[in-house]
Write a protein that holds these residues in place. Structure first.
Motif, PDB file in Angstrom:
ATOM      1  N   THR A  41       0.833  -1.209   0.000  1.00  0.00           N
ATOM      2  CA  THR A  41       0.000   0.000   0.000  1.00  0.00           C
ATOM      3  C   THR A  41       0.868   1.260   0.000  1.00  0.00           C
ATOM      4  O   THR A  41       0.610   2.207  -0.746  1.00  0.00           O
ATOM      5  CB  THR A  41      -0.953  -0.015   1.219  1.00  0.00           C
ATOM      6  OG1 THR A  41      -1.874  -1.097   1.056  1.00  0.00           O
ATOM      7  CG2 THR A  41      -1.725   1.298   1.341  1.00  0.00           C
ATOM      8  N   ASP A 146      -4.759   1.139   6.868  1.00  0.00           N
ATOM      9  CA  ASP A 146      -4.214  -0.140   6.404  1.00  0.00           C
ATOM     10  C   ASP A 146      -3.647  -0.962   7.554  1.00  0.00           C
ATOM     11  O   ASP A 146      -3.018  -1.985   7.324  1.00  0.00           O
ATOM     12  CB  ASP A 146      -3.142   0.102   5.335  1.00  0.00           C
ATOM     13  CG  ASP A 146      -3.001  -1.087   4.384  1.00  0.00           C
ATOM     14  OD1 ASP A 146      -4.034  -1.760   4.129  1.00  0.00           O
ATOM     15  OD2 ASP A 146      -1.883  -1.350   3.897  1.00  0.00           O
ATOM     16  N   GLY A 170      -6.749   0.607   2.802  1.00  0.00           N
ATOM     17  CA  GLY A 170      -5.571   0.114   2.090  1.00  0.00           C
ATOM     18  C   GLY A 170      -5.766  -1.327   1.628  1.00  0.00           C
ATOM     19  O   GLY A 170      -6.710  -2.008   2.043  1.00  0.00           O
TER      20      GLY A 170
END
Ligand code: ADP
Ligand code: MG
Length: 395
Positions: A41, A146, A170
């Motif tokens: 990510t 994320d 993410g």
């Protein structure tokens, strides 16, 4: 949930909440799995010209700067994995963080110091958390959630910041959620769950929920002894949570009522003490000597469990089968891991120590369908709870 592809990130400062909570021995990272899982990510955002400001926590510093919980070694490792320098801010929302955020150029990455050095991060007081969240949000224009391992926490960086900035989930969070959905919505059957680890009390919620969903429940690790004791066995000096016996008896009854096959160890490695070189022997669970403690499942149990996994089409495994940190007591965990690797089922490993065990034993991570980076988060998802960090990313 919006994805990062839905955000226009070019030239903009993006705050990424990652899970970089790795085990450290001094300043040496002993397992960098969570850092590696965070890379895609961060890399995708930087590659699209974002100015990436990563934030994360490490350990439990309890709201004030604590050198042994500094993320500095993590910044170095993250930089190695990204193949680029990662600027490190020596505070979370102070002068260093503000300066670091301002100096970032398009495509560059910075890491802030441990979020939990700030009392606002974990505060139960909404106003205190919001005040900190506003300062954190002030460093960036966009937010990406994320840090799957932290989404079950109602913390400022997880829950409050996404309400202050345009946000997206993410890739790691999306992948984890997709897998957990597969486990909860119509899993292919037989659906077998293997639980282990230290304490049964950590897993009461998940056991209770899983009994309604699974076909078989295999119990090993330290928590097995409370089940064995609930069935009337003597467990010697093994890990036993006497205060959970009543609850565990309830689970045993519930499993029988629902037709869930509940499988407990039939033999264990009974050791003279809790040590890597403790003398030990294989004993049946009906005859654990009073002066011994079970530190791993025995060979007959390994075979029994492997057999119960052989025809599975969905498997969720959480918690080591023994004290895998000691080589002599890692065989049970290895056997279960190998049974999963050899299986055609959809296999998911959840739990920080379980994932670490797979790597420590040198087993191929690719042999599993998915290894979750979030132990507590995946368990709470399977318990059916609403996870604050996912709820905040929903809208
Ligand atoms: P996870 O992080 O995968 O959810 P847990 O944190 O619940 O797993 O449990 C991991 C710990 O359980 C390991 O440190 C392991 O040594 C311990 N453990 C497993 N079996 C036993 C046992 N028989 N006696 C004592 N500790 C055990
Ligand atoms: Mg653990």
């Amino acid at each position: 949930m919006r994805r990062i592809d839905d955000l226009d990130v070019q030239g903009r400062r993006v705050l990424v909440r990652a899970d970089l909570n790795v085990p450290l021995d001094g300043e040496t990272i002993t397992d960098d799995g969570r850092i590696r899982a965070s890379v895609p990510t961060i890399q995708a955002l930087a590659g699209r010209g974002a100015r990436v400001i990563v934030c994360a926590h490490l350990g439990r510093p309890k709201g004030s700067p604590t050198p042994k919980f500094s993320l500095r070694p993590v910044a170095a490792r993250l930089g190695e994995l990204l193949g680029t320098e990662v600027a490190f801010a020596t505070d979370v929302v102070g002068d260093s963080a503000v300066r670091t955020a301002q100096e970032l150029q398009d495509g560059q990455v910075a890491l802030l110091e441990n979020l939990r050095f700030e009392p606002g991060e974990e505060s139960k007081d909404d106003a205190a958390r919001t005040a900190f969240a506003e300062r954190l949000a002030g460093l960036a224009e966009l937010y990406v959630g994320d840090g799957f391992g932290a989404v079950h926490r109602k913390h400022a960086s997880v829950y409050d910041v996404p309400r202050l900035l345009p946000h997206a989930a993410g890739g790691l969070v999306l992948a984890e959620v997709e897998v957990l959905k597969k486990l909860t919505e119509d899993p292919a059957r037989p659906y077998v769950v293997v639980l282990g680890g230290a304490k049964v009390s950590d897993k009461l919620g998940v056991i209770s929920n899983l009994l309604a969903k699974v076909d078989r429940l295999l119990i090993g690790g330290g928590m097995a002894y409370t089940f064995l004791a609930a069935q009337g066995h003597e467990v010697g000096g093994s890990l036993l949570q006497a205060d959970q016996l009543e609850q565990v008896r309830g689970f045993i009854d519930e499993a029988a009522k629902r037709g869930v096959e509940l499988i407990l160890p039939v033999d264990v490695l009974a050791a003279t003490g809790f040590a890597p070189d403790a003398e030990h022997e294989v004993v049946p669970t009906t005859a654990i000597p009073a002066d011994r403690q079970g530190l791993d499942i025995g060979p007959a149990t390994r075979e029994l469990f492997a057999g119960k996994l052989a025809d599975a089409r969905t498997v969720f495994w959480n918690g080591p089968m023994g004290v895998f940190e000691f080589e002599a007591f890692s065989g049970g965990t290895r056997a279960v891991a190998e049974a999963l690797i050899g299986s055609d089922a959809f296999t998911v490993v959840g739990g920080g120590d379980s994932a670490a065990a797979v790597r420590q034993l040198g087993l191929p991570e690719a042999g599993f369908s998915h290894i979750s980076t979030g132990g507590g988060a995946s368990l709470e998802y399977l318990e059916g709870k609403t996870l604050p960090g996912l709820a905040a990313l929903e809208d």
